[in-house]
Design an enzyme around this catalytic site. Structure first.
Site, PDB file in Angstrom:
ATOM      1  N   GLY A  85       0.744  -1.243   0.000  1.00  0.00           N
ATOM      2  CA  GLY A  85       0.000   0.000   0.000  1.00  0.00           C
ATOM      3  C   GLY A  85       0.775   1.295   0.000  1.00  0.00           C
ATOM      4  O   GLY A  85       0.180   2.366   0.094  1.00  0.00           O
ATOM      5  N   CYS A 127      10.473  -4.002  -9.163  1.00  0.00           N
ATOM      6  CA  CYS A 127      11.751  -3.897  -8.450  1.00  0.00           C
ATOM      7  C   CYS A 127      12.739  -4.964  -8.911  1.00  0.00           C
ATOM      8  O   CYS A 127      13.435  -5.577  -8.096  1.00  0.00           O
ATOM      9  CB  CYS A 127      11.556  -3.957  -6.940  1.00  0.00           C
ATOM     10  SG  CYS A 127      10.711  -5.451  -6.353  1.00  0.00           S
TER      11      CYS A 127
END
Length: 460
Positions: free
Chosen positions: A277, A389
């Site tokens: 989040g 990532c």
């Protein structure tokens, strides 16, 4: 040594296990747990975070008190971060390599050597506990003398041999080291691999007034607006501002994709694969009406908790993105899908040992399918930001280049468009960060997670 003072522990812990004579041995349970979890990472390719989760982790880990859990995690992170150095120093003491089926013995040696070489644990305690551990396991009992001899010679030789042993290795499995060198070239790859040897600083995204929170948290403000702290003075939950929801922990690189949309005040944006989040919070604070979607009920529960602490609200949807059918199309979508996470090795040194080159290819295929679905959820003319990532172009640059076709047009980033990101822009107008970027004078202050991000629009 190389481990932060926050993770340093004495050699004698609070747990109690028993030796072969039935006598209680302080610290033995923690070392047994460390070896068991190291086996799960190396042999079964199980991610370390799941094994050491405070609520849902491995039973052997959860049976320990909090102090011993911290010790186990420190041992494991160290044993994985310096696995090749430890392997080299152990190999010098063995007349011949351990047989392939001697994995239990190998893990006992690695756990002890990590303490001897890199942690503030008395050598004698590390050796004695390893010997006791070996004697207590039928698979390794007959090798207890070897354990004692090898580890004592490692302890005696560490001052003379450790630096040379570290210099002789990339500190990574061959598949990962070779891939980095192919993609980034020898020099850049070496810089990335050197950065992986150091624990990453802690970054905070703040709701407002970064300078104030840098002062209160004992850090400094990065050019991107993130607050960075080299070493925490307390656990995250005990830091000022946690209870009031003034900030959340988020690597500086992870905070960049949500900023690529520009002005989003009043727009409806879908954050796909949203948990935990951090990006959702950024979009809400920027004024967007956010739908946070994730497939995992557990991860969405964590996202909900995080937003509640921050005092933020979003529409939360549990769904498989490939099957998700919103009532209306969104003004913009952000997709940060599951990836190999090879950009996060400073924080997660288990990643190169739990992933393979085949995993990278498999995850790239999943991302391609998720992106193909995500772009159909945005209105004509709306922006799509894709990020992950990973350090591998298969999941980033190459995937994005191959995807740009049909009804989607590149929306390249421009120099000077967003504060602090120009050093990470590629000639193609995409974003690329690595752990070797953002040099700030020392490893504890420098670096970023490896991230790729790109922006496009739906035509029409």
């Amino acid at each position: 040594m190389v481990v932060s003072s926050a993770k340093r522990r004495h050699g004698i812990s609070g747990d109690r296990e028993h030796n072969s004579s039935g006598e209680a041995v302080a610290g033995l349970a923690a070392r047994k747990a460390a070896a068991r979890l190291l086996a799960a990472v190396i042999d079964a390719r199980t991610p370390l975070d799941g094994l050491t989760d405070q609520e849902n982790g491995h039973p052997q880990y959860k049976a320990l008190d909090l102090r011993d859990r911290a010790l186990v995690r420190a041992i494991l992170v160290t044993a994985l971060r310096y696995r090749m150095t430890i392997s080299g120093l152990l190999a010098r003491r063995l007349e011949k390599p351990l047989p392939p089926n001697a994995t239990a013995l190998s893990h006992i040696l690695h756990v002890a050597a990590a303490q001897i070489l890199f942690l503030d644990v008395p050598d004698s305690a590390a050796v004695d506990l390893a010997v006791t551990h070996a004697k207590s396991d039928p698979r390794t009992a007959r090798f207890s003398g070897l354990v004692n001899g090898v580890l004592r010679t490692v302890a005696r030789a560490k001052q003379d041999e450790l630096a040379a042993a570290r210099a002789a290795t990339d500190e990574a499995p061959k598949w990962f080291s070779d891939r980095l060198k192919t993609v980034y070239g020898l020099d850049k790859a070496r810089q990335i691999l050197l950065a992986h040897r150091h624990e990453a600083p802690v970054d905070f995204s703040v709701k407002s007034d970064p300078a104030l929170w840098a002062e209160r948290l004992g850090g400094f403000v990065l050019p991107t607006g993130t607050v960075r702290v080299e070493k925490l003075s307390a656990s995250v939950t005990e830091l000022p501002g946690f209870g009031e929801g003034a900030w959340w922990v988020q690597d500086a690189a992870a905070s960049l994709p949500a900023r690529l949309f520009g002005d989003i005040n009043g727009l409806r944006i879908a954050d796909l694969c949203a948990a935990p989040g951090g990006k959702t919070a950024q979009l809400i604070l920027a004024g967007a009406h956010v739908t946070a979607l994730d497939m995992s009920k557990t991860r969405l529960a964590r996202l909900t908790q995080n937003l509640e602490r921050l005092g933020l609200a979003a529409e939360i949807v549990q769904a498989d993105l490939l099957k998700y059918e919103p009532k209306d199309l969104f003004d913009a979508v952000l997709l940060d899908p599951p990836c190999s996470s090879t950009g996060t090795v400073r924080r997660h040194p288990d990643v190169p040992w739990t992933k393979t080159a085949a995993d990278v290819e498999k995850l790239a295929d999943l991302q391609r399918r998720l992106l193909a679905r995500a772009v159909t959820l945005v209105k004509p003319g709306g922006r799509i930001v894709f990020s992950n990532c990973s350090l591998d172009p298969l999941e980033g640059e190459e995937l994005y280049r191959d995807f740009l076709a049909g009804n989607f047009v590149d929306d390249p980033l421009r120099p000077g468009e967003i504060a602090g990101i120009d050093p990470f822009l590629t000639p193609q107008g995409t974003l690329r960060t690595t752990p070797a970027d953002l040099e700030l004078g020392s490893p504890g202050r420098s670096g970023l997670d490896g991230f790729f991000a790109a922006r496009m629009r739906r035509a029409g």
